[in-house]
Design a protein around this motif. Structure first.
Motif, PDB file in Angstrom:
ATOM      1  N   GLY A  17      62.749 -66.062 -10.751  1.00  0.00           N
ATOM      2  CA  GLY A  17      62.664 -65.625  -9.366  1.00  0.00           C
ATOM      3  C   GLY A  17      62.465 -66.729  -8.362  1.00  0.00           C
ATOM      4  N   VAL A  18      62.876 -67.945  -8.693  1.00  0.00           N
ATOM      5  CA  VAL A  18      62.781 -69.055  -7.746  1.00  0.00           C
ATOM      6  C   VAL A  18      63.937 -68.967  -6.753  1.00  0.00           C
ATOM      7  CG1 VAL A  18      62.930 -71.573  -7.515  1.00  0.00           C
ATOM      8  CG2 VAL A  18      61.546 -70.558  -9.326  1.00  0.00           C
ATOM      9  N   GLU A  19      63.632 -69.177  -5.477  1.00  0.00           N
ATOM     10  CA  GLU A  19      64.628 -69.029  -4.416  1.00  0.00           C
ATOM     11  C   GLU A  19      65.455 -70.295  -4.217  1.00  0.00           C
ATOM     12  OE1 GLU A  19      64.731 -67.212   0.123  1.00  0.00           O
ATOM     13  OE2 GLU A  19      62.888 -68.132  -0.608  1.00  0.00           O
ATOM     14  N   PHE A  20      64.813 -71.456  -4.252  1.00  0.00           N
ATOM     15  CA  PHE A  20      65.523 -72.724  -4.127  1.00  0.00           C
ATOM     16  C   PHE A  20      64.676 -73.840  -4.727  1.00  0.00           C
ATOM     17  CE2 PHE A  20      63.315 -72.492   0.083  1.00  0.00           C
ATOM     18  CZ  PHE A  20      62.554 -73.657  -0.003  1.00  0.00           C
ATOM     19  N   VAL A  21      65.302 -75.011  -4.898  1.00  0.00           N
ATOM     20  CA  VAL A  21      64.607 -76.193  -5.409  1.00  0.00           C
ATOM     21  C   VAL A  21      64.732 -77.310  -4.386  1.00  0.00           C
ATOM     22  CG1 VAL A  21      64.536 -77.964  -7.195  1.00  0.00           C
ATOM     23  CG2 VAL A  21      64.987 -75.583  -7.815  1.00  0.00           C
ATOM     24  N   GLU A  22      63.589 -77.876  -4.043  1.00  0.00           N
ATOM     25  CA  GLU A  22      63.539 -78.959  -3.071  1.00  0.00           C
ATOM     26  C   GLU A  22      63.443 -80.309  -3.786  1.00  0.00           C
ATOM     27  OE1 GLU A  22      60.437 -80.275   0.478  1.00  0.00           O
ATOM     28  OE2 GLU A  22      60.505 -78.183  -0.188  1.00  0.00           O
ATOM     29  N   GLY A  34      73.559 -88.522  -9.408  1.00  0.00           N
ATOM     30  CA  GLY A  34      72.947 -87.372 -10.063  1.00  0.00           C
ATOM     31  C   GLY A  34      73.041 -86.120  -9.220  1.00  0.00           C
ATOM     32  N   MET A  35      72.839 -86.268  -7.912  1.00  0.00           N
ATOM     33  CA  MET A  35      72.902 -85.103  -7.028  1.00  0.00           C
ATOM     34  C   MET A  35      74.317 -84.552  -6.937  1.00  0.00           C
ATOM     35  SD  MET A  35      69.995 -84.067  -6.109  1.00  0.00           S
ATOM     36  CE  MET A  35      70.805 -82.757  -5.200  1.00  0.00           C
ATOM     37  N   ARG A  36      75.309 -85.407  -7.048  1.00  0.00           N
ATOM     38  CA  ARG A  36      76.687 -84.917  -7.024  1.00  0.00           C
ATOM     39  C   ARG A  36      76.936 -83.968  -8.200  1.00  0.00           C
ATOM     40  NH1 ARG A  36      78.925 -89.414  -6.861  1.00  0.00           N
ATOM     41  NH2 ARG A  36      79.492 -89.547  -4.657  1.00  0.00           N
ATOM     42  N   VAL A  37      76.434 -84.343  -9.352  1.00  0.00           N
ATOM     43  CA  VAL A  37      76.575 -83.501 -10.543  1.00  0.00           C
ATOM     44  C   VAL A  37      75.778 -82.209 -10.380  1.00  0.00           C
ATOM     45  CG1 VAL A  37      76.074 -83.328 -13.011  1.00  0.00           C
ATOM     46  CG2 VAL A  37      76.983 -85.467 -12.065  1.00  0.00           C
ATOM     47  N   LEU A  38      74.531 -82.350  -9.938  1.00  0.00           N
ATOM     48  CA  LEU A  38      73.643 -81.196  -9.820  1.00  0.00           C
ATOM     49  C   LEU A  38      74.138 -80.212  -8.769  1.00  0.00           C
ATOM     50  CD1 LEU A  38      71.091 -80.286 -11.232  1.00  0.00           C
ATOM     51  CD2 LEU A  38      69.749 -81.409  -9.437  1.00  0.00           C
ATOM     52  N   TYR A  39      74.669 -80.729  -7.678  1.00  0.00           N
ATOM     53  CA  TYR A  39      75.190 -79.880  -6.606  1.00  0.00           C
ATOM     54  C   TYR A  39      76.291 -78.961  -7.123  1.00  0.00           C
ATOM     55  CZ  TYR A  39      77.400 -78.677  -2.116  1.00  0.00           C
ATOM     56  OH  TYR A  39      77.950 -78.019  -1.040  1.00  0.00           O
ATOM     57  N   LYS A  40      77.124 -79.486  -8.024  1.00  0.00           N
ATOM     58  CA  LYS A  40      78.231 -78.696  -8.571  1.00  0.00           C
ATOM     59  C   LYS A  40      77.759 -77.682  -9.608  1.00  0.00           C
ATOM     60  CE  LYS A  40      81.680 -82.354  -7.931  1.00  0.00           C
ATOM     61  NZ  LYS A  40      82.597 -83.310  -8.630  1.00  0.00           N
ATOM     62  N   GLU A  41      76.676 -78.004 -10.311  1.00  0.00           N
ATOM     63  CA  GLU A  41      76.256 -77.192 -11.450  1.00  0.00           C
ATOM     64  C   GLU A  41      75.110 -76.230 -11.152  1.00  0.00           C
ATOM     65  OE1 GLU A  41      77.795 -77.177 -14.329  1.00  0.00           O
ATOM     66  OE2 GLU A  41      79.180 -78.791 -13.838  1.00  0.00           O
ATOM     67  N   SER A  42      74.322 -76.498 -10.135  1.00  0.00           N
ATOM     68  CA  SER A  42      73.098 -75.734  -9.918  1.00  0.00           C
ATOM     69  C   SER A  42      73.373 -74.291  -9.517  1.00  0.00           C
ATOM     70  CB  SER A  42      72.240 -76.398  -8.829  1.00  0.00           C
ATOM     71  OG  SER A  42      71.064 -75.639  -8.584  1.00  0.00           O
ATOM     72  N   VAL A  43      72.623 -73.375 -10.118  1.00  0.00           N
ATOM     73  CA  VAL A  43      72.725 -71.958  -9.752  1.00  0.00           C
ATOM     74  C   VAL A  43      71.766 -71.612  -8.618  1.00  0.00           C
ATOM     75  CG1 VAL A  43      73.486 -71.267 -12.041  1.00  0.00           C
ATOM     76  CG2 VAL A  43      71.033 -71.307 -11.535  1.00  0.00           C
ATOM     77  N   LEU A  44      70.943 -72.576  -8.194  1.00  0.00           N
ATOM     78  CA  LEU A  44      70.026 -72.382  -7.083  1.00  0.00           C
ATOM     79  C   LEU A  44      70.357 -73.360  -5.953  1.00  0.00           C
ATOM     80  CD1 LEU A  44      66.556 -72.040  -8.869  1.00  0.00           C
ATOM     81  CD2 LEU A  44      67.926 -70.210  -7.856  1.00  0.00           C
ATOM     82  N   PRO A  45      70.102 -72.980  -4.700  1.00  0.00           N
ATOM     83  CA  PRO A  45      70.277 -73.929  -3.602  1.00  0.00           C
ATOM     84  C   PRO A  45      69.350 -75.132  -3.769  1.00  0.00           C
ATOM     85  CG  PRO A  45      70.036 -71.683  -2.785  1.00  0.00           C
ATOM     86  CD  PRO A  45      69.696 -71.639  -4.239  1.00  0.00           C
ATOM     87  N   LEU A  46      69.849 -76.296  -3.378  1.00  0.00           N
ATOM     88  CA  LEU A  46      69.097 -77.541  -3.458  1.00  0.00           C
ATOM     89  C   LEU A  46      68.836 -78.044  -2.036  1.00  0.00           C
ATOM     90  CD1 LEU A  46      71.310 -79.164  -6.241  1.00  0.00           C
ATOM     91  CD2 LEU A  46      69.179 -77.862  -6.556  1.00  0.00           C
ATOM     92  N   ILE A  47      67.569 -78.301  -1.742  1.00  0.00           N
ATOM     93  CA  ILE A  47      67.166 -78.693  -0.394  1.00  0.00           C
ATOM     94  C   ILE A  47      66.701 -80.147  -0.395  1.00  0.00           C
ATOM     95  CG2 ILE A  47      65.703 -78.137   1.582  1.00  0.00           C
ATOM     96  CD1 ILE A  47      67.591 -75.864   0.783  1.00  0.00           C
ATOM     97  N   ALA A  48      67.259 -80.956   0.488  1.00  0.00           N
ATOM     98  CA  ALA A  48      66.887 -82.368   0.586  1.00  0.00           C
ATOM     99  C   ALA A  48      65.589 -82.522   1.359  1.00  0.00           C
ATOM    100  CB  ALA A  48      67.995 -83.161   1.278  1.00  0.00           C
TER     101      ALA A  48
END
Length: 207
Positions: free
Chosen positions: A57-62, A72-86
């Motif tokens: 139930g996590v909404e996003f990952v910061e 690493g973020m380029r890979v994670l951005y494509k694969e993540s099922v949760l929004p990623l916040i900088a």
């Protein structure tokens, strides 16, 4: 959580026990969870953890990775099922565009970016890039948090609990409840200085 139930919790992670922490907390509440990894994961760890966090139930990952780990973020951005916040990767205005394509949103801190005016420009730029916007805080008093509160209509997420973490606050007027924030009606930010930082003391500092 038992003593002061809230509808949303932001949880700081980046430890070897992250999954155990999240599972233990989820047993205590059905509230929304938001996770701040504090740049504490590797790409491999993030790829393993994020799908499980989504199930919890996590909404996003910061800020999952180090601030300069763009590969690493380029890979994670494509694969993540949760929004990623900088967060640490987006401090000033020119960082917003750099985060596009690596993060789904940005976390703005008024004390880092230079105040309300640059923050509003950052919000506008993020919107033009199709990114989510959050404004966060560290240990801002009621004064700094009132400035954040005036941006609330423009935000997707907010973290402004600084006054709740302080023993001695510098101002009064902003009311932070369990599920809402009440903005004062006075001029400017609407807050009043406390005796800790009175008008007389402020005048003395400028003389």
């Amino acid at each position: 959580m038992r003593e002061r139930p809230r509808p949303i919790y932001k949880i700081k992670l980046g430890t070897p026990e992250d999954l155990a922490i999240m599972e233990a907390l989820r047993r205590e509440t059905d509230a929304v969870f938001r996770v701040d990894a504090n740049a504490g994961w590797t790409v491999g760890e993030a790829l393993q953890l994020i799908p499980v966090l989504a199930q919890l139930g996590v909404e996003f990952v910061e800020q999952p990775l180090a601030r300069d780990d763009w590969d690493g973020m380029r890979v994670l951005y494509k694969e993540s099922v949760l929004p990623l916040i900088a967060d640490e990767s987006c401090v000033k205005e020119e960082d917003v565009e750099a985060c596009a394509g690596f993060f789904h949103g940005i976390n703005i801190k008024l004390t880092k970016c230079g105040g309300i005016t640059p923050a509003r420009r950052m919000i506008g730029k993020a919107r033009s890039l199709g990114m989510k916007v959050m404004v966060g805080s560290m240990n801002e008093s009621t004064i700094g948090s009132a400035a954040i509160a005036h941006l609330l209509p423009e935000l997707d997420y907010v973290d402004m609990d600084g006054p709740l973490l302080l023993r001695d606050d510098l101002g009064t007027g902003l009311a932070i409840g369990a599920d809402r924030v009440t903005i004062p009606n006075g001029a400017g930010l609407g807050v009043e200085f406390t005796g800790l930082f009175s008008r007389e003391a402020a005048a003395g500092m400028t003389n």
